[in-house]
Scaffold this motif. Structure first.
Motif, mmCIF file in Angstrom:
data_model
loop_
_atom_site.group_PDB
_atom_site.id
_atom_site.type_symbol
_atom_site.label_atom_id
_atom_site.label_comp_id
_atom_site.label_asym_id
_atom_site.label_seq_id
_atom_site.Cartn_x
_atom_site.Cartn_y
_atom_site.Cartn_z
ATOM 1 N N VAL A 1 0.847 -1.202 0.000
ATOM 2 C CA VAL A 1 0.000 0.000 0.000
ATOM 3 C C VAL A 1 0.878 1.246 0.000
ATOM 4 O O VAL A 1 0.651 2.195 -0.753
ATOM 5 C CB VAL A 1 -0.967 0.005 1.217
ATOM 6 N N ARG A 2 1.894 1.242 0.833
ATOM 7 C CA ARG A 2 2.803 2.397 0.951
ATOM 8 C C ARG A 2 3.423 2.762 -0.388
ATOM 9 O O ARG A 2 3.562 3.942 -0.723
ATOM 10 C CB ARG A 2 3.903 2.076 1.974
ATOM 11 N N LYS A 3 3.774 1.763 -1.201
ATOM 12 C CA LYS A 3 4.472 1.994 -2.473
ATOM 13 C C LYS A 3 3.522 2.320 -3.628
ATOM 14 O O LYS A 3 3.963 2.823 -4.656
ATOM 15 C CB LYS A 3 5.287 0.754 -2.859
ATOM 16 N N ASP A 4 2.244 2.027 -3.477
ATOM 17 C CA ASP A 4 1.300 2.154 -4.584
ATOM 18 C C ASP A 4 0.985 3.621 -4.897
ATOM 19 O O ASP A 4 0.747 4.416 -3.989
ATOM 20 C CB ASP A 4 0.004 1.405 -4.242
ATOM 21 N N LYS A 5 0.949 3.960 -6.186
ATOM 22 C CA LYS A 5 0.712 5.353 -6.596
ATOM 23 C C LYS A 5 -0.699 5.843 -6.264
ATOM 24 O O LYS A 5 -0.921 7.036 -6.092
ATOM 25 C CB LYS A 5 0.962 5.502 -8.095
ATOM 26 N N LYS A 6 -1.666 4.927 -6.207
ATOM 27 C CA LYS A 6 -3.043 5.317 -5.894
ATOM 28 C C LYS A 6 -3.333 5.276 -4.397
ATOM 29 O O LYS A 6 -4.439 5.595 -3.970
ATOM 30 C CB LYS A 6 -4.036 4.393 -6.606
ATOM 31 N N ALA A 7 -2.348 4.867 -3.608
ATOM 32 C CA ALA A 7 -2.588 4.648 -2.187
ATOM 33 C C ALA A 7 -1.689 5.544 -1.331
ATOM 34 O O ALA A 7 -0.778 6.209 -1.833
ATOM 35 C CB ALA A 7 -2.367 3.184 -1.843
ATOM 36 N N ILE A 8 -1.986 5.519 -0.047
ATOM 37 C CA ILE A 8 -1.197 6.295 0.910
ATOM 38 C C ILE A 8 -1.225 5.587 2.256
ATOM 39 O O ILE A 8 -2.234 4.981 2.626
ATOM 40 C CB ILE A 8 -1.730 7.745 1.017
#
Length: 199
Positions: free
Chosen positions: A42-49
């Motif tokens: 999740v941390r690395k995903d562009k759509k996530a934070i």
């Protein structure tokens, strides 16, 4: 106290807060390795934070969110296929029923309700048990809303338990969330999807 994005080296603290907040919950029972892979993905995903509230260097609470719910979990697994494959392979031999349950719960919707998933979603929010009652959860939800506004989102969503959960439901309602619909998560866990318009 400081709210900021969580870096890779603090993911183990996220795992500890998750376990503290969600004792006996399904994802917790999948173990530290699963939680580490999930939150780091999740941390690395562009759509996530992945955001934490810190007291000096101690993580007191966190939230994980995506700016677009539709297809997020599926894409997260595709993007981190090797890590999740390893977990799946291990579960195949140690907790085969957990593997089945994990896949059946990827989509959290009502079978008779048309839900296009066109909203930001709070995937997880946790506050250390010894830090609860200090406004940390509220501050994290406010930051979730701020971050999603910056990303151009107009609606926010979250899921929470239907039964024996009145305090949390009223907490979310007090922050402007409304019940969108209820659904049954596998195997028989009744849940609410709640939603809030922010633009």
């Amino acid at each position: 106290m400081e709210i900021k994005r969580i870096e890779r080296e603090d993911v183990p603290q996220v795992v500890e807060v998750h376990k503290d907040s969600f004792k006996g919950f399904f994802l917790t029972e999948l173990g530290d390795h699963f939680l580490t892979v999930y939150y780091d993905s999740v941390r690395k995903d562009k759509k996530a934070i992945l955001v934490g509230l810190y007291n000096e260097k101690e993580l007191c609470g966190f939230f994980a969110a995506t700016s677009l719910s539709k297809g997020f979990n599926k894409q997260l697994i595709i993007n981190n296929f090797l890590q999740f494959s390893f977990i799946g392979f291990r579960l195949l031999f140690t907790q085969i029923s957990s593997l089945s349950r994990l896949f059946k719960n990827f989509t959290k919707t009502h079978k008779d309700f048309q839900d296009d998933g066109d909203y930001a979603e709070l995937l997880s929010i946790g506050v250390s048990v010894n830090k609860q009652g200090q406004g940390i959860g509220k501050n994290l939800l406010i930051e979730f809303e701020r971050q999603m506004l910056l990303r151009g989102c107009s609606s926010l969503s979250l899921t929470t338990d239907f039964n024996n959960n009145e305090k949390a439901i009223q907490f979310y309602k007090g922050l402007g969330y409304e019940v969108y619909y209820d659904f049954i998560a596998y195997p028989n866990r009744r849940m609410y999807r709640m939603i809030k318009k922010i633009a």
